[in-house]
Design an enzyme around this catalytic site. Structure first.
Site, PDB file in Angstrom:
ATOM      1  N   VAL A   1       0.711  -1.348   0.110  1.00 57.93           N
ATOM      2  CA  VAL A   1      -0.018  -0.069   0.006  1.00 57.93           C
ATOM      3  C   VAL A   1       0.835   1.372   0.095  1.00 57.93           C
ATOM      4  O   VAL A   1       0.215   2.380  -0.318  1.00 57.93           O
ATOM      5  CB  VAL A   1      -0.839   0.025   1.336  1.00 57.93           C
ATOM      6  CG1 VAL A   1      -0.012   0.199   2.359  1.00 57.93           C
ATOM      7  CG2 VAL A   1      -2.197   1.185   1.067  1.00 57.93           C
ATOM      8  N   TYR A   2       2.080   1.215   0.333  1.00 61.23           N
ATOM      9  CA  TYR A   2       2.893   2.368   0.399  1.00 61.23           C
ATOM     10  C   TYR A   2       3.151   2.865  -1.180  1.00 61.23           C
ATOM     11  O   TYR A   2       3.434   2.215  -1.973  1.00 61.23           O
ATOM     12  CB  TYR A   2       4.362   2.160   0.909  1.00 61.23           C
ATOM     13  CG  TYR A   2       4.358   1.722   2.331  1.00 61.23           C
ATOM     14  CD1 TYR A   2       3.526   1.828   3.189  1.00 61.23           C
ATOM     15  CD2 TYR A   2       5.576   1.014   2.681  1.00 61.23           C
ATOM     16  CE1 TYR A   2       3.413   1.341   4.455  1.00 61.23           C
ATOM     17  CE2 TYR A   2       5.642   0.494   4.130  1.00 61.23           C
ATOM     18  CZ  TYR A   2       4.592   1.004   4.919  1.00 61.23           C
ATOM     19  OH  TYR A   2       4.657   0.343   6.305  1.00 61.23           O
ATOM     20  N   ALA A   3       2.649   3.992  -0.954  1.00 61.84           N
ATOM     21  CA  ALA A   3       2.477   4.922  -2.368  1.00 61.84           C
ATOM     22  C   ALA A   3       1.809   3.973  -3.530  1.00 61.84           C
ATOM     23  O   ALA A   3       1.904   4.092  -4.532  1.00 61.84           O
ATOM     24  CB  ALA A   3       3.813   5.321  -2.992  1.00 61.84           C
TER      25      ALA A   3
END
Length: 332
Positions: free
Chosen positions: A70-72
């Site tokens: 989910v990061y970026a």
């Protein structure tokens, strides 16, 4: 004075003798300080600057890189997939996670078997690798039977797509239920827990840490610097310094209460302690979380290479009981 393990008091505070710790009941040896990518890589920090931070991490002896799908929205994994190319795969430990929504469809989220199978393949593609060393449940999924999740994670390990499994921010009851299933059903057992933990956030000490310690689960702690508040750079009653995380729309949005004057006043009481010991505030905060043998690694988020080197130098600093007691008194 603080006792310095592999570091001498006369050394430059940015020198690093990176130590390794075993990750739970796994055979993974991870650096005491690890490099994270939440809010920074894949968008928060320009790629050339982020690449320099990764290079600095390896130069400093960091061998453990943590990210999440989910990061970026996949951008952090894609960035790492690019920057790690050319490095021997067995020269670093790579961890990622799944759970949070990857889009607005309401489908690409959670820990169902379908999502575990889909998200691991998507992460491997973005990371440009055949396997991750650690695959973690980013949160607990109350909408999926735990047995379904544990079975799917076990199949991921047995397929060679992940070596070990872990979780982040699970309660003691949830951890205990997973351990029971692993024992009773023969599923893979968790080897790591990733909680928020710092001088300013000690809640996991009460239940999670003891339970994990009894069951061969190490801690990989996130936000050990309390989103930068424990660096001492933010002063009560003053605006955040230009160029810091707090001034970034993307990276500062999660700082919340850490910037309250009451918190920052407590942090400033730590400054004389760090000065007496002869280390930076960041190193004091990292050495504090690493005082516990059950903490295998402390995840740092860095936007500049010099931050990486400063933080990496916390490995090898052993704070004595007098200093630890002084910290407790300062924080009240």
């Amino acid at each position: 004075m603080a006792a310095y393990g592999t570091r001498g008091a006369g050394r430059n505070s940015y020198d690093s003798d990176m130590r390794l710790r075993q990750l739970g009941d796994s055979d993974l040896q991870v650096s005491e300080v690890s490099l994270g990518s939440w809010l920074t890589y894949g968008g928060g920090v320009p790629d050339d600057q982020a690449r320099a931070c990764v290079e600095a991490a390896f130069d400093a002896g960091i061998n453990f890189v943590d990210t999440a799908n989910v990061y970026a929205t996949g951008g952090a994994e894609e960035f790492l997939g690019d920057v790690l190319q050319g490095r021997p795969r067995d020269s670093y430990v790579l961890a990622t996670k799944l759970y949070f929504p990857m889009d607005d469809s309401g489908e690409n989220q959670g820990l169902s078997r379908q999502q575990v199978e889909k998200q691991i393949d998507d992460s491997l593609r973005r990371l440009r690798t055949d396997y991750v060393d650690l695959y973690q449940c980013h949160r607990y999924d109350r909408d999926t039977p735990l047995e379904e999740t544990m079975s799917a994670l076990s199949d991921v390990v047995r397929a060679g797509k992940a070596r070990y499994i872990g979780f982040s921010e699970w309660s003691a009851a949830q951890i205990r239920a997973a351990l029971d299933l692993s024992r009773d059903k023969g599923y893979e057992k968790f080897v790591s827990s990733q909680p928020q933990y710092s001088m300013l956030h000690r809640q996991p000490e009460r239940e999670v840490f003891p339970l994990c310690s009894e069951n061969g689960i190490s801690q990989i702690v996130w936000s050990p610097l309390a989103q930068g508040a424990l660096t001492g750079k933010y002063k009560p009653g003053e605006p955040p310094p230009a160029g810091t995380r707090a001034t970034s729309d993307r990276m500062g949005r999660m700082m919340g209460n850490w910037l309250d004057d009451s918190v920052l006043e407590r942090v400033q009481r730590l400054v004389p302690i760090a000065e007496r010991v002869g280390i930076t505030m960041s190193q004091l905060a990292l050495a504090w979380v690493l005082r516990l043998p059950d903490v295998a690694s402390a995840i740092i988020g860095a936007s500049r290479p010099e931050q990486v080197h400063e933080n990496a130098a916390a490995s090898g600093i052993d704070l004595d009981e007098e200093t630890l007691a002084e910290i407790d008194r300062a924080l009240g």
